[in-house]
Design a protein around this motif. Structure first.
Motif, PDB file in Angstrom:
ATOM      1  N   THR A  64       0.875  -1.198   0.000  1.00 33.41           N
ATOM      2  CA  THR A  64       0.000   0.000   0.000  1.00 33.41           C
ATOM      3  C   THR A  64       0.902   1.234   0.000  1.00 33.41           C
ATOM      4  O   THR A  64       1.099   1.868   1.038  1.00 33.41           O
ATOM      5  CB  THR A  64      -0.931   0.013   1.219  1.00 33.41           C
ATOM      6  OG1 THR A  64      -0.137  -0.143   2.408  1.00 33.41           O
ATOM      7  CG2 THR A  64      -1.952  -1.105   1.144  1.00 33.41           C
ATOM      8  N   ARG A  66       0.455   4.174  -1.043  1.00 35.86           N
ATOM      9  CA  ARG A  66      -0.269   5.368  -0.638  1.00 35.86           C
ATOM     10  C   ARG A  66      -1.618   4.936  -0.071  1.00 35.86           C
ATOM     11  O   ARG A  66      -2.093   3.843  -0.380  1.00 35.86           O
ATOM     12  CB  ARG A  66      -0.487   6.316  -1.827  1.00 35.86           C
ATOM     13  CG  ARG A  66       0.767   7.047  -2.278  1.00 35.86           C
ATOM     14  CD  ARG A  66       0.441   8.108  -3.319  1.00 35.86           C
ATOM     15  NE  ARG A  66       1.622   8.853  -3.691  1.00 35.86           N
ATOM     16  CZ  ARG A  66       1.630   9.874  -4.546  1.00 35.86           C
ATOM     17  NH1 ARG A  66       0.485  10.253  -5.125  1.00 35.86           N
ATOM     18  NH2 ARG A  66       2.742  10.512  -4.837  1.00 35.86           N
ATOM     19  N   PRO A  67      -2.245   5.799   0.750  1.00 40.20           N
ATOM     20  CA  PRO A  67      -3.570   5.435   1.257  1.00 40.20           C
ATOM     21  C   PRO A  67      -4.532   5.121   0.114  1.00 40.20           C
ATOM     22  O   PRO A  67      -4.583   5.845  -0.880  1.00 40.20           O
ATOM     23  CB  PRO A  67      -4.004   6.701   2.017  1.00 40.20           C
ATOM     24  CG  PRO A  67      -2.721   7.353   2.421  1.00 40.20           C
ATOM     25  CD  PRO A  67      -1.767   7.078   1.301  1.00 40.20           C
ATOM     26  N   LYS A  68      -5.253   4.000   0.248  1.00 39.74           N
ATOM     27  CA  LYS A  68      -6.240   3.540  -0.726  1.00 39.74           C
ATOM     28  C   LYS A  68      -5.619   3.101  -2.059  1.00 39.74           C
ATOM     29  O   LYS A  68      -6.321   2.959  -3.057  1.00 39.74           O
ATOM     30  CB  LYS A  68      -7.300   4.622  -0.981  1.00 39.74           C
ATOM     31  CG  LYS A  68      -8.077   5.019   0.273  1.00 39.74           C
ATOM     32  CD  LYS A  68      -9.136   6.066  -0.025  1.00 39.74           C
ATOM     33  CE  LYS A  68      -9.882   6.447   1.244  1.00 39.74           C
ATOM     34  NZ  LYS A  68     -10.918   7.481   1.000  1.00 39.74           N
ATOM     35  N   VAL A  69      -4.304   2.885  -2.064  1.00 37.17           N
ATOM     36  CA  VAL A  69      -3.622   2.389  -3.262  1.00 37.17           C
ATOM     37  C   VAL A  69      -3.075   1.003  -2.979  1.00 37.17           C
ATOM     38  O   VAL A  69      -2.239   0.833  -2.090  1.00 37.17           O
ATOM     39  CB  VAL A  69      -2.477   3.324  -3.697  1.00 37.17           C
ATOM     40  CG1 VAL A  69      -1.676   2.700  -4.839  1.00 37.17           C
ATOM     41  CG2 VAL A  69      -3.021   4.684  -4.124  1.00 37.17           C
ATOM     42  N   ASP A  70      -3.545  -0.011  -3.709  1.00 37.52           N
ATOM     43  CA  ASP A  70      -3.006  -1.368  -3.611  1.00 37.52           C
ATOM     44  C   ASP A  70      -2.062  -1.611  -4.785  1.00 37.52           C
ATOM     45  O   ASP A  70      -2.342  -1.191  -5.907  1.00 37.52           O
ATOM     46  CB  ASP A  70      -4.140  -2.400  -3.654  1.00 37.52           C
ATOM     47  CG  ASP A  70      -5.051  -2.293  -2.445  1.00 37.52           C
ATOM     48  OD1 ASP A  70      -4.523  -2.029  -1.354  1.00 37.52           O
ATOM     49  OD2 ASP A  70      -6.278  -2.461  -2.602  1.00 37.52           O
ATOM     50  N   GLU A 104      -7.159  -1.262   9.156  1.00 36.25           N
ATOM     51  CA  GLU A 104      -8.059  -2.124   8.406  1.00 36.25           C
ATOM     52  C   GLU A 104      -7.377  -2.703   7.167  1.00 36.25           C
ATOM     53  O   GLU A 104      -7.623  -3.838   6.774  1.00 36.25           O
ATOM     54  CB  GLU A 104      -9.310  -1.343   8.005  1.00 36.25           C
ATOM     55  CG  GLU A 104     -10.193  -0.963   9.191  1.00 36.25           C
ATOM     56  CD  GLU A 104     -11.448  -0.239   8.759  1.00 36.25           C
ATOM     57  OE1 GLU A 104     -11.694  -0.170   7.541  1.00 36.25           O
ATOM     58  OE2 GLU A 104     -12.179   0.248   9.638  1.00 36.25           O
ATOM     59  N   LYS A 105      -6.532  -1.918   6.516  1.00 40.04           N
ATOM     60  CA  LYS A 105      -5.845  -2.393   5.313  1.00 40.04           C
ATOM     61  C   LYS A 105      -4.936  -3.568   5.631  1.00 40.04           C
ATOM     62  O   LYS A 105      -4.795  -4.491   4.837  1.00 40.04           O
ATOM     63  CB  LYS A 105      -5.055  -1.241   4.699  1.00 40.04           C
ATOM     64  CG  LYS A 105      -4.318  -1.608   3.399  1.00 40.04           C
ATOM     65  CD  LYS A 105      -5.260  -2.094   2.315  1.00 40.04           C
ATOM     66  CE  LYS A 105      -6.145  -1.002   1.787  1.00 40.04           C
ATOM     67  NZ  LYS A 105      -6.984  -1.467   0.667  1.00 40.04           N
TER      68      LYS A 105
END
Length: 377
Positions: A64, A66-70, A104-105
Motif C-alpha cells: 500500500t 499510498r492510502p487507498k492504493v493497492d 483495516e488495510k
C-alpha cells in the motif's frame, strides 16, 4: 569464487586477506591476498556475514504505497526484496500484524501478504531468504484465531506479543500515546478520548488470556517468541516465565538489563542508533550498547539503517564495541536466537551469505552481496 583484498570481519577480529567459497559455502580463508587470476578484488572493503533481519514491516509500504492504493503483490515483493538485498540483508523475517484492528488495510491484505511471501520463496523469486514473523496484538478478540490459522506454516520462525494500549509498555506515557495516534489518524479530541477508552477496555478484557494462550501454543510448536516493549522488571519476569527468547524494543534501561540478565536477547531498532534516540521518547539504543546489554539490531522500518548502525556503534566512543562486536548484532546474535546455526559468521563450512561494504566520505555503502555463494547485488 574467490574474494580478495578485503577486510574479513570475523567473530573477534578483522583480518586483511581473502576468502574462497564453493557450492554455497565458505571453504577457506587466508590472511594474504589471492594470486589466482579472476579473483574478485574487494578494493579494501569490509567483508561481513549477510545481515539477518528479525522484525521489519517494510513490505507493507510496497503493498500500500499510498492510502487507498493497492500494488500488485509480486511486484511489491520484488521491490521490497531488492531494497533489502541492497541493504545487505540476506535473511529476513517479514513481520505481519495479527489483531491490529486500527489498521483495516493490514487485515484486508493479511492472506495475500502471507501467501506472497510463501509463494515467492517457494518459486525462488527472491534474492534474500524470506520467512515470517507473526506480530500478535494481544488486546483483541480475533488475535488467537488469526494466530492459529498461520502458526503451522513452516515459514513462521518467530512470534511476538504486544499491547499498544495507552498506559501499557511503549505508551506508559499517555500523553505520548495521544500525540502519536491523534496525529496518525487525524482524530479530534473527543474521537481520541473514545478511542483511548476502547483500547483500555480491550486490553483489560483480552491481553492476559491471549498472551497466555499464544505462548502455550508456541511452546508446543517450539517456535521462538519475543516480548515487545517491556518497560518494567515485572514485565520481563512475565516474559521469561512465558518462555520468551527475545526482548524486542524494551523501553527502559531497567527492562533491558533484566532481560539480558535472564538470557533474553535484547533487540533494538537500528534507526534508534542512527537517529540518536527513540522516536517514542524511550531509552536510546546507544545507552544499552554502552552498558553491554544490546544483543540484536533490527532495521524495523528502514532497511539501510542496519549497516549505518553497525558503523555508528563501532565508531561511538561512548561504548566499547569493536567492528566485529557491532556486526554480531545483525548477524551471529539473531542467527542464534532463531537456531540458524548454518549462518551468521564468516567461518569454514558456514553459508556464503556475505556483504561487502565500503565507507565513502564517512558514509557506509553496500558494494556487493552474495547469498549462498551467488552474487545477488
Amino acid at each position: 569464487m574467490i574474494i580478495t583484498n578485503v577486510n574479513l570481519v570475523l567473530e573477534n577480529e578483522v583480518v586483511k586477506g581473502s576468502l574462497e567459497m564453493r557450492e554455497g559455502k565458505i571453504v577457506s580463508m587466508s590472511d594474504s591476498p589471492s594470486q589466482i587470476p579472476g579473483a574478485y578484488d574487494g578494493e579494501g572493503g569490509d567483508l561481513m556475514p549477510g545481515f539477518i533481519e528479525l522484525h521489519t514491516d517494510n513490505l507493507e509500504k510496497y503493498f500500500t504505497p499510498r492510502p487507498k492504493v493497492d500494488w500488485p503483490p509480486f511486484s511489491a515483493m520484488s521491490a521490497h526484496d531488492t531494497q533489502l538485498i541492497g541493504s545487505g540483508i540476506t535473511t529476513v523475517l517479514d513481520a505481519v500484524a495479527l489483531g491490529d484492528f486500527r489498521e483495516e488495510k493490514r487485515q484486508a491484505n493479511l492472506d495475500l501478504f502471507i501467501n506472497t511471501v510463501v509463494e515467492s520463496q517457494k518459486r525462488g523469486l527472491t534474492r534474500a531468504e524470506h520467512r515470517l514473523h507473526l506480530r500478535c496484538e494481544v488486546p483483541h478478540e480475533t488475535t488467537v484465531g488469526m494466530f492459529e490459522r498461520f502458526i503451522d506454516l513452516p515459514e513462521v520462525q518467530l512470534v511476538s506479543l504486544m499491547d499498544h494500549a495507552p498506559g501499557q509498555r511503549q505508551f506508559v506515557n499517555v500523553e505520548k500515546y495521544r500525540t502519536y495516534y491523534q496525529g496518525k489518524y487525524n482524530m479530534s479530541d473527543s474521537e481520541m478520548a473514545a478511542f483511548e477508552k476502547m483500547q483500555i477496555e480491550l486490553s483489560q478484557r483480552w491481553s492476559k488470556q491471549n498472551r497466555d494462550e499464544i505462548c502455550r501454543q508456541c511452546r508446543e510448536h517450539n517456535t521462538p517468541m519475543a516480548s515487545h516493549d517491556d518497560a518494567t522488571t515485572e514485565h520481563v519476569l512475565e516474559s521469561k516465565a512465558l518462555g520468551m527468547a527475545i526482548a524486542e524494543f524494551p523501553t527502559s534501561v531497567e527492562a533491558a538489563r533484566k532481560s539480558h540478565e535472564l538470557g533474553l536477547k535484547v533487540l533494538m531498532g537500528a534507526p534508534n542508533v542512527v537517529r540518536g534516540g527513540s522516536h517514542s521518547g524511550n531509552v536510546a539504543a546507544h545507552e544499552l550498547a554502552a552498558q553491554g546489554v544490546l544483543d540484536i539490531l533490527s532495521s524495523d522500518y528502514y532497511p539501510m539503517s542496519l549497516l549505518e548502525a553497525i558503523y555508528t556503534l563501532a565508531a561511538d566512543e561512548r561504548n566499547a564495541l569493536t567492528l566485529p562486536q557491532a556486526v554480531k548484532l545483525a548477524t551471529k546474535n539473531p542467527a542464534q536466537a532463531l537456531n540458524l546455526n548454518d549462518r551468521g559468521i564468516i567461518d569454514e563450512g558456514k553459508r556464503a551469505d556475505l556483504v561487502l561494504a565500503r565507507q565513502v566520505d564517512g558514509h557506509p555503502l553496500v558494494a556487493r552481496v552474495w547469498r549462498q555463494g551467488k552474487k545477488v547485488f
